[in-house]
Enzyme design. Structure first.
Site, PDB file in Angstrom:
ATOM      1  N   ASP A   1     -43.444  19.397 -59.243  1.00  0.00           N
ATOM      2  CA  ASP A   1     -44.178  20.636 -59.504  1.00  0.00           C
ATOM      3  C   ASP A   1     -45.010  20.455 -60.774  1.00  0.00           C
ATOM      4  OD1 ASP A   1     -44.240  23.740 -58.798  1.00  0.00           O
ATOM      5  OD2 ASP A   1     -44.206  23.530 -60.980  1.00  0.00           O
TER       6      ASP A   1
ATOM      7  N   GLU B   1     -48.709  24.129 -55.934  1.00  0.00           N
ATOM      8  CA  GLU B   1     -48.771  22.957 -56.803  1.00  0.00           C
ATOM      9  C   GLU B   1     -47.548  22.066 -56.644  1.00  0.00           C
ATOM     10  OE1 GLU B   1     -47.048  26.342 -59.376  1.00  0.00           O
ATOM     11  OE2 GLU B   1     -48.390  26.065 -57.673  1.00  0.00           O
TER      12      GLU B   1
END
Length: 460
Positions: A333, A376
């Site tokens: 992430d 993301e």
């Protein structure tokens, strides 16, 4: 006077009827007349208003007084006649002067020549059918579009003795035709060319959807003859399918400086049917592959998408259970990505995702599965990798991301960017959801304890 009373004429009819070609049959007729009557002779055929000699006996002079000669019709369309000089021998002259004999002779020879012509037409039809059959079979063995296009233009060129040829395929997205295969000259010379519909011979055939056969390329208004063409004769025809013209084949420079004929065009049009089917098949296959690719790939990053990843996780877990192999999962992430979007805009955020995806692509092994999980977040499935290997690669990725974005000089993102990574390793009984949840939990721990670090799932 009956034909049965003339065994010599019957024998001649049989001999002429067994000739391999009509021309050889004509040669047998004039040779027999010259031998039997000691008189020169020739066979001529009418073309429009002109007469052309198609066979001549050895003793026949270049100029022939046909007004004083004996004429025996052999065919009506086109008009064909046997011209015999009046023999000096009285017996031969009486025989040739017999109108009934001439009628019988003309009928026998005309029938014999007709049999030869029919046999030649049948043999030519069989050769054409065999050519088309072998061509269609050859196309079935092609495995890709480039090989198919080369096979089409090569077989069609050889079928009509063309020394130069090209195949141009229509590109719908560009609304133009591109030459994808050539015969007789290197494809590199024309692979960059793009022809607009209606431009040149190829573009015109594409627009009209009709074949063109010409004996004089230079006579076309506005045409500039190209150096690589040796003759002015050409033939071009479309390869048409249900959606219209898909490609155009153009051929020129017939061997021996000859001209392309209607027979050549007829053969090519028969070959165009399996060629068009094959081109359509390959285009459908290419479109299917493109759709399959789009269904498994994330449009922004070029990595696999979440759906494909979840399918592969199930497959790899089953393989891991069968082979008792190792399997690890990395979940990544981007740290503070929301702040990046808020301060720099979504376009910069997209650039960051693309650059991270490229780093991941370079960092993993060729058989690892790298995918965008959502937003993301990224995931990497690593078959055959235990926790130590997975942690080492995860740390390498973390370090490369940090170094790439640290100054903003190596990327299109003006601020530093880091990544947190969670790692989990499959056990023999772990499920897909459990493996993903373990990596996600490790990722959350990495985020909660300072970010920009790698964490292994606590249970491992």
């Amino acid at each position: 006077m009956s034909v049965a009373n003339k065994p010599g004429l019957i024998a001649l009819g049989r001999e002429v009827g067994g000739a391999p070609t009509v021309q050889e049959g004509y040669a047998l007729v004039v040779a027999s007349i010259e031998t039997s009557f000691a008189a020169p002779c020739l066979i001529r055929s009418q073309d429009g208003t002109d007469w052309h000699t198609i066979a001549r006996s050895r003793s026949a002079a270049a100029s022939f007084d046909s007004e004083r000669a004996i004429i025996i019709p052999l065919a009506q369309s086109p008009a064909t006649e046997l011209i015999i000089a009046r023999p000096t021998d009285p017996s031969a002259a009486r025989r040739l002067g017999d109108a009934e004999w001439r009628d019988v002779f003309g009928g026998v020879i005309a029938s014999a020549l007709q049999r030869v012509e029919i046999a030649a037409q049948r043999a030519a039809a069989e050769r054409r059918a065999d050519t088309v059959d072998r061509f269609a079979r050859a196309l079935l063995g092609t495995v890709d579009s480039a090989t198919l296009h080369r096979a089409i233009v090569e077989h069609m060129a050889r079928a009509v003795d063309a020394e130069v040829g090209a195949l141009a395929v229509y590109l719908p997205l560009e609304n133009c035709l591109a030459i994808t295969a050539t015969f007789g000259y290197p494809a590199v010379l024309v692979e960059h060319l793009r022809l607009a519909p209606g431009e040149g011979v190829i573009g015109r055939v594409f627009i009209r959807g009709e074949a063109e056969l010409a004996s004089n390329l230079a006579a076309i208004p506005g045409h500039v003859r190209r150096r690589r063409y040796r003759t002015d004769s050409y033939v071009a025809l479309p390869l048409s399918g249900p959606d219209g013209v898909a490609a155009v084949v153009s051929l020129t420079d017939k061997a021996g400086s000859g001209l392309f004929t209607d027979a050549d065009l007829s053969l090519l049009e028969r070959m165009a049917i399996p060629a068009a089917i094959a081109v359509g098949r390959e285009q459908l296959r290419d479109r299917t592959n493109d759709l399959a690719h789009l269904a498994t790939v994330d449009a922004l990053t070029g990595l696999f998408n979440r759906r494909y990843f979840e399918t592969r996780v199930e497959q790899e877990l089953q393989r891991q259970r069968r082979q008792r192999d190792e399997l690890s999962l990395l979940m990544l992430d981007l740290d503070n990505f929301k702040d990046l979007n808020d301060t720099q805009g979504h376009l910069v955020g997209d650039i960051a995702l693309k650059e991270v995806a490229e780093i991941l692509h370079r960092a993993v092994r060729i058989f690892d599965v790298c995918a965008r999980y959502g937003g993301e977040e990224f995931v990497i499935l690593m078959p055959g990798a235990g926790s130590s290997t997975a942690l080492r690669i995860a740390e390498r990725i973390r370090r490369q991301v940090e170094q790439h974005f640290v100054t903003g000089r190596r990327s299109g993102v003006p601020v530093p960017l880091t990544v947190s990574i969670g790692v989990s390793t499959a056990t023999p009984s772990v499920s897909r959801d459990a493996l993903v949840n373990q990596a996600d939990s490790a990722l959350l721990e990495a985020k909660a304890t300072g970010k920009n670090q790698v964490k292994l799932a606590e249970s491992q």
